[in-house]
Design a protein around this motif. Sequence first.
Motif, short mmCIF file in Angstrom:
data_model
loop_
_atom_site.label_atom_id
_atom_site.label_comp_id
_atom_site.label_asym_id
_atom_site.label_seq_id
_atom_site.Cartn_x
_atom_site.Cartn_y
_atom_site.Cartn_z
N LEU A 12 0.83 -1.20 0.00
CA LEU A 12 0.00 0.00 0.00
C LEU A 12 0.86 1.25 0.00
O LEU A 12 0.59 2.20 -0.75
CB LEU A 12 -0.92 0.01 1.22
CG LEU A 12 -1.79 1.26 1.39
CD1 LEU A 12 -2.71 1.45 0.20
CD2 LEU A 12 -2.58 1.18 2.70
N ALA A 13 1.91 1.27 0.80
CA ALA A 13 2.80 2.43 0.86
C ALA A 13 3.48 2.67 -0.49
O ALA A 13 3.55 3.80 -0.98
CB ALA A 13 3.84 2.24 1.95
N ILE A 14 3.97 1.60 -1.10
CA ILE A 14 4.65 1.72 -2.39
C ILE A 14 3.68 2.22 -3.47
O ILE A 14 4.00 3.12 -4.24
CB ILE A 14 5.28 0.37 -2.80
CG1 ILE A 14 6.41 -0.01 -1.85
CG2 ILE A 14 5.80 0.44 -4.24
CD1 ILE A 14 6.93 -1.41 -2.04
N GLN A 15 2.49 1.63 -3.51
CA GLN A 15 1.50 2.04 -4.51
C GLN A 15 1.09 3.51 -4.32
O GLN A 15 0.89 4.23 -5.30
CB GLN A 15 0.27 1.15 -4.42
CG GLN A 15 0.47 -0.26 -4.94
CD GLN A 15 -0.77 -1.11 -4.77
OE1 GLN A 15 -1.66 -0.82 -3.97
NE2 GLN A 15 -0.84 -2.21 -5.53
N THR A 16 0.98 3.95 -3.08
CA THR A 16 0.55 5.32 -2.80
C THR A 16 1.57 6.34 -3.26
O THR A 16 1.23 7.34 -3.89
CB THR A 16 0.28 5.49 -1.29
OG1 THR A 16 -0.75 4.58 -0.89
CG2 THR A 16 -0.16 6.91 -0.99
N VAL A 17 2.84 6.10 -2.97
CA VAL A 17 3.87 7.12 -3.27
C VAL A 17 4.42 7.02 -4.68
O VAL A 17 5.02 7.98 -5.18
CB VAL A 17 5.03 7.06 -2.24
CG1 VAL A 17 4.49 7.16 -0.82
CG2 VAL A 17 5.87 5.80 -2.41
N SER A 18 4.23 5.90 -5.35
CA SER A 18 4.90 5.67 -6.64
C SER A 18 4.57 6.69 -7.71
O SER A 18 5.37 6.90 -8.63
CB SER A 18 4.57 4.27 -7.16
OG SER A 18 5.26 3.28 -6.43
N ALA A 52 5.45 15.45 -4.65
CA ALA A 52 5.98 14.54 -3.64
C ALA A 52 4.81 13.89 -2.90
O ALA A 52 3.83 14.56 -2.59
CB ALA A 52 6.89 15.27 -2.66
N ILE A 53 4.93 12.60 -2.63
CA ILE A 53 3.94 11.88 -1.83
C ILE A 53 4.67 11.14 -0.74
O ILE A 53 5.66 10.44 -1.00
CB ILE A 53 3.11 10.90 -2.68
CG1 ILE A 53 2.48 11.62 -3.89
CG2 ILE A 53 2.02 10.25 -1.83
CD1 ILE A 53 1.72 10.70 -4.82
N GLN A 54 4.18 11.29 0.47
CA GLN A 54 4.80 10.65 1.63
C GLN A 54 3.73 9.93 2.44
O GLN A 54 2.65 10.46 2.68
CB GLN A 54 5.50 11.69 2.50
CG GLN A 54 6.26 11.11 3.68
CD GLN A 54 6.99 12.20 4.45
OE1 GLN A 54 6.40 12.89 5.27
NE2 GLN A 54 8.27 12.37 4.15
N PHE A 236 0.75 15.01 0.65
CA PHE A 236 0.84 15.18 -0.80
C PHE A 236 1.31 16.60 -1.07
O PHE A 236 0.61 17.57 -0.78
CB PHE A 236 -0.55 14.94 -1.42
CG PHE A 236 -0.59 14.92 -2.92
CD1 PHE A 236 -0.58 13.72 -3.61
CD2 PHE A 236 -0.66 16.10 -3.64
CE1 PHE A 236 -0.63 13.69 -5.00
CE2 PHE A 236 -0.72 16.08 -5.03
CZ PHE A 236 -0.70 14.87 -5.71
N TYR A 237 2.53 16.74 -1.61
CA TYR A 237 3.12 18.04 -1.89
C TYR A 237 3.10 18.27 -3.40
O TYR A 237 3.38 17.35 -4.18
CB TYR A 237 4.58 18.09 -1.46
CG TYR A 237 4.88 17.83 0.00
CD1 TYR A 237 5.25 18.87 0.85
CD2 TYR A 237 4.84 16.53 0.53
CE1 TYR A 237 5.58 18.63 2.18
CE2 TYR A 237 5.13 16.28 1.87
CZ TYR A 237 5.51 17.34 2.68
OH TYR A 237 5.83 17.10 3.99
#
Length: 373
Positions: A12-18, A52-54, A236-237
Amino acid sequence: MRFAISKTALVLAIQTVSKAVAVRTPKQALTGILLEVREHELIATAYDLQLAIQMRIQSDEHNQLTVLDPGSIVLPARYFSDIVRKLPDTQITMHVASNYMTEISSGKVQFHLHGIDADEFPELPKFLGITGAQIPSSTLARLIETTAFATATSEVRPILTGISITCKNDELTFVATDGLRLAKHRVVQADLPNWEAVIPGKSLVELAKILPDNDEPVDIYLTPSHSLFVCGQTSFYTRLLEGTYPDTSRLIPTSAKTELVVSGDEMLGAIDRAALIARDRDNNMVRLEMEQDAITVSSSSPEIGNVSETVQVLQRQGEDLQIAFNARYVMDALRALNAAEVNIRFNGPTQAFVIEKTGDSSILQLISPVLWR
């Protein structure tokens, strides 16, 4: 660095920030995902210098995060994502050696992946001391959905690739235009600071994809160069677009020569069918002819054929009318409104026309006609 985590949480983390991973850049660190492990937390970050997504993952029973040795590493996003996705659905253990070689293991499977020094990853924009605004996630997603499609795709006028966002007098307004159509959506939202910005439409479309479909609050922060949206554990930047957004208020007509109320679904269906013939023509041109209490929607092509369909008018005021328009533009507008009945206001065959949900002027779609003989 050494930690263990459930595969579900890491995927989930990888998919969100990718979505924020840089595709073409000479800086290798930007093609990767930064992992920072602290005492009870894993932070995944991607940053292409525009977006940027964190995402933060806390140590709990669901995430099964166990931190044995804090640290940080940048891993190449493409390979890291594929490796984690194909691992068995069990707990994943990761260990980084002194030479940045990262061991990723699960069950009997063990990968070794070359990492990058975390110090090479750029710092995210700072928002310390900035006063924010708060809006429900579902409201923000709807604002984006009803306007983003009208942004320009060409970089001829870069400012038009963005959505103009204005907070004023307890109203939040999103406006997008590509010069041929305009979408505007305003909502009443108390306790908003007075500010305005132009945010890239593509960035906001990506934001909408990760927003939860509920009323979870989203905090919005703004600096002269960047915006920040915080929802739960995700930040989300995005960089703002420079320049002055055109004054679109003067484009919206305040009166109409012809005003109709029609079924939104019937109108969308008729135009969609007419577009089957029109799609190979310039501007996807479909014609509309208003006569008495019926609309005829039609299109023709010398190579393909023609189509004609009648749509019943529910209410009507004003003159008969013949006008042509880009079918895709009108279908986009009708889908965004998603209304049982729509109000359409015309000012002749050469002037832009307005489409709104009947009884609700908070969302407005303005479309320029196609000139024809």
